[in-house]
Structures are given as C-alpha cells and as structure tokens.
Motif scaffolding. Sequence first.
Motif, PDB file in Angstrom:
ATOM      1  N   ALA A 278      67.126  38.299  96.600  1.00 49.59           N
ATOM      2  CA  ALA A 278      67.354  38.687  97.867  1.00 49.59           C
ATOM      3  C   ALA A 278      65.712  39.159  98.255  1.00 49.59           C
ATOM      4  CB  ALA A 278      68.098  40.126  97.880  1.00 49.59           C
ATOM      5  N   ARG A 279      64.972  39.388  97.560  1.00 52.97           N
ATOM      6  CA  ARG A 279      63.710  39.896  97.868  1.00 52.97           C
ATOM      7  C   ARG A 279      62.707  38.868  98.131  1.00 52.97           C
ATOM      8  NH1 ARG A 279      62.309  45.200  97.920  1.00 52.97           N
ATOM      9  NH2 ARG A 279      63.786  46.779  97.020  1.00 52.97           N
ATOM     10  N   TRP A 280      62.635  37.733  96.912  1.00 50.27           N
ATOM     11  CA  TRP A 280      61.622  36.609  97.159  1.00 50.27           C
ATOM     12  C   TRP A 280      62.119  35.557  97.621  1.00 50.27           C
ATOM     13  CZ3 TRP A 280      61.290  40.592  93.244  1.00 50.27           C
ATOM     14  CH2 TRP A 280      60.042  41.339  93.381  1.00 50.27           C
ATOM     15  N   LEU A 281      63.211  35.112  97.582  1.00 53.65           N
ATOM     16  CA  LEU A 281      64.046  33.854  98.087  1.00 53.65           C
ATOM     17  C   LEU A 281      64.669  34.202  99.501  1.00 53.65           C
ATOM     18  CD1 LEU A 281      65.216  32.330  94.883  1.00 53.65           C
ATOM     19  CD2 LEU A 281      63.011  32.021  95.910  1.00 53.65           C
ATOM     20  N   ALA A 282      64.770  35.322  99.938  1.00 53.37           N
ATOM     21  CA  ALA A 282      65.423  35.778 101.034  1.00 53.37           C
ATOM     22  C   ALA A 282      66.814  35.206 101.193  1.00 53.37           C
ATOM     23  CB  ALA A 282      64.598  35.196 102.081  1.00 53.37           C
ATOM     24  N   LEU A 283      67.620  35.166 100.012  1.00 52.01           N
ATOM     25  CA  LEU A 283      68.991  34.593 100.316  1.00 52.01           C
ATOM     26  C   LEU A 283      70.013  35.652 100.556  1.00 52.01           C
ATOM     27  CD1 LEU A 283      69.047  32.554  96.833  1.00 52.01           C
ATOM     28  CD2 LEU A 283      68.680  31.933  99.176  1.00 52.01           C
ATOM     29  N   GLU A 284      71.132  35.457 101.393  1.00 48.63           N
ATOM     30  CA  GLU A 284      71.912  36.391 101.819  1.00 48.63           C
ATOM     31  C   GLU A 284      73.013  36.530 100.860  1.00 48.63           C
ATOM     32  OE1 GLU A 284      71.939  38.402 104.282  1.00 48.63           O
ATOM     33  OE2 GLU A 284      70.008  37.696 105.056  1.00 48.63           O
ATOM     34  N   ALA A 285      73.598  37.605 100.427  1.00 46.61           N
ATOM     35  CA  ALA A 285      74.841  37.924  99.512  1.00 46.61           C
ATOM     36  C   ALA A 285      75.998  37.562 100.132  1.00 46.61           C
ATOM     37  CB  ALA A 285      74.842  39.247  99.000  1.00 46.61           C
ATOM     38  N   ARG A 286      76.170  37.620 101.597  1.00 41.59           N
ATOM     39  CA  ARG A 286      77.594  37.542 102.383  1.00 41.59           C
ATOM     40  C   ARG A 286      78.297  36.159 102.004  1.00 41.59           C
ATOM     41  NH1 ARG A 286      80.068  39.567 106.897  1.00 41.59           N
ATOM     42  NH2 ARG A 286      82.176  38.702 106.904  1.00 41.59           N
ATOM     43  N   PRO A 287      77.436  35.125 102.102  1.00 41.85           N
ATOM     44  CA  PRO A 287      78.039  33.636 101.704  1.00 41.85           C
ATOM     45  C   PRO A 287      78.654  33.548 100.269  1.00 41.85           C
ATOM     46  CG  PRO A 287      76.186  33.290 103.078  1.00 41.85           C
ATOM     47  CD  PRO A 287      76.219  34.642 102.582  1.00 41.85           C
ATOM     48  N   ILE A 288      77.983  34.220  99.403  1.00 44.22           N
ATOM     49  CA  ILE A 288      78.350  34.170  97.936  1.00 44.22           C
ATOM     50  C   ILE A 288      79.504  35.077  97.601  1.00 44.22           C
ATOM     51  CG2 ILE A 288      77.739  34.694  95.648  1.00 44.22           C
ATOM     52  CD1 ILE A 288      74.871  33.886  96.355  1.00 44.22           C
ATOM     53  N   ALA A 289      79.718  35.992  98.398  1.00 43.23           N
ATOM     54  CA  ALA A 289      80.934  37.101  98.294  1.00 43.23           C
ATOM     55  C   ALA A 289      82.050  36.389  98.928  1.00 43.23           C
ATOM     56  CB  ALA A 289      80.405  38.569  99.075  1.00 43.23           C
TER      57      ALA A 289
END
Length: 312
Positions: free
Chosen positions: A27-38
């Motif tokens: 989340a902090r360094w790759l700016a990935l979003e958790a919503r699609p994974i959820a």
Amino acid sequence: MNLDLGGTLIAPLWMLLAYVGLGVVCARWLALEARPIATLLIYLIAPLTAFRGLTLGGPTLGYLMLTLGTFVAASLVAMLANRLAQRWFAPQEAAVLAFSAGTGNTGYFGLPVAMVLLPAEGVTIYLFCMLGVTLYEFTVGFYLSARGRFSVRQSLVKIARLPLIYAFVAALLASGVGLSVPAGVMDGLAVFPATYTLLGMMVIGMTLGRVTIREVDGRFIAACVALRYGLWPLLAGLAVLGLQATLGIDEQLALALLLVGVVPMAANVVVVAMELNIRPEKGAIAVLITTLMAPLLIPLYLWLLMRIAGLA
C-alpha cells in the motif's frame, strides 16, 4: 493430548503477521489498492476454497451438524451484538462490530494453525467448523453489515449475488448424488487455500497502510477485543464441556472447537467492510491489534482451556 503450544504455534503465527506487513509495503510503496483484492476474495477465491474443502472433506451428516452448529452460534452472537451496538455506536461502526462479533479468523489464520496442531482427520473436523463460520460471514453477517448502509431489500440483493452460497450448495449436491470432481480440477483448486490466507492477511496490511492516527477509536477497539478474546473463548470452553458431558466428544473435535474460539478477529471484517464501504479502516486497526495479541494469547488460552477440559 500433549502439545508444546508455544513452540508449535509461534512460527506460523508470526508468518501470518509477516503477510500483514507485506500488505503495508504494497500500500505504501507500490500504491496498490486493497478494494479489488477484497472483491476477488469474496467473489472468487473464498467460494472456490469452500467448494474444494467441502468436496475433499466428504460431507457427512455429522460433519454438517458441526457446520450448522457453528453457523447458528455465530449468527446468534452477531444478532445480540448488533442489538447492543446500535445503542452505543453510529450505524456503520455498529454494523462492523456486529459482523466481527459473530466471526473470527478461522480461515486465513486458524486453518494454518489447525494444520500444525491436528492430524488429517482433525483438520477435516476443523474445516467443517470453519465452514459454518464462513457461511455466517456471507449470509447473516453480510446482511448485518450491509444494513449499516443499505435498505433491507438492497442488503438481501447483495447476499443473493454472493457466489459462496452457491458454491456451498453445489458441493453438497455433488456429494449427495455421488458426483466426483475430476482430479485435474481438484489439483488446480489446490492453490486457492494458500492464496486465500496470503491475500486475506495482506488486505489487512494494505488497509492499515492508509490509516491515520485520528481513525483510532479506543471504544470500538475495546468492544472488539472484549468480544473476541473475552466472550468467544468462554463460549468455546462451555461448548466443549457441555458436549463432553452429553455426547462424549473426542479430543480432535474438542481442540477444533477450542481453536475456533481463540483465533483473532476475522480478516473478513476488513474485506466485507471494504466491499460495502463501511469504515474498513476501523475494522483493520482492531483486527491488527487482536492479531498482534494472538502469539501470546492463543497458546495461553488453548493451554488453559485444554486443562479445564481434561485434554492436557
């Protein structure tokens, strides 16, 4: 049953916490979003994991009674917590608290621990207990969560769209008519349980990676900890003692039930809250705190409860 609980559990518990750390990094360094994974967990990985588990376990009436028992227990606890939470918390916080009250991290967290503590038959027993909790999450629990933001009709429509219910029914039907799933398909599905654990714990970390200090709610966290590490171990211990006195259950079933009662808060609290957009950050903080407490409390609780139940 004589186990070195601290030594047996410490490595898998810290590995699961490492997955949370990976989520923070993403989340902090790759700016990935958790919503699609959820969303992926809810609509694809969880249903396929449940289908595989049910199919491999060979559901019998006894196993399904375990599933029914944990489902009913989880639902009753959640409905009681929902009624109480509505008096003290805003609607969305009350919805998250009610969902969390009925469940624990029996899948992402508890299943790897069960595989360390129990033989193959015991893991199957635990799996059917876990499926009852999972079924609660995607029926009664999902409904209570959705009601924090949506109408009754909208909430029911959302439940009807959840594929885990249909995966559960499909597995039971396949078993009932004696239909065997091809070995190649089962081999392909073998990757999903580990994926379920990894991504579920990472979602917690990815949510925490965007949380600020002002989102820490001490009252909400205290309520979550009291329910998870106060009420549920008590209920699990009483259930084992009651079943021992009436049905004479064996050690494997007793330990499986105790493990359901002592796992930390469910990662699916965050997954479902994120899918419904009902304060996932508050759930993530509470989940992290109970998960950080797990390496100390799970061995202690299991040792104490096993002694009380005459298993150690």
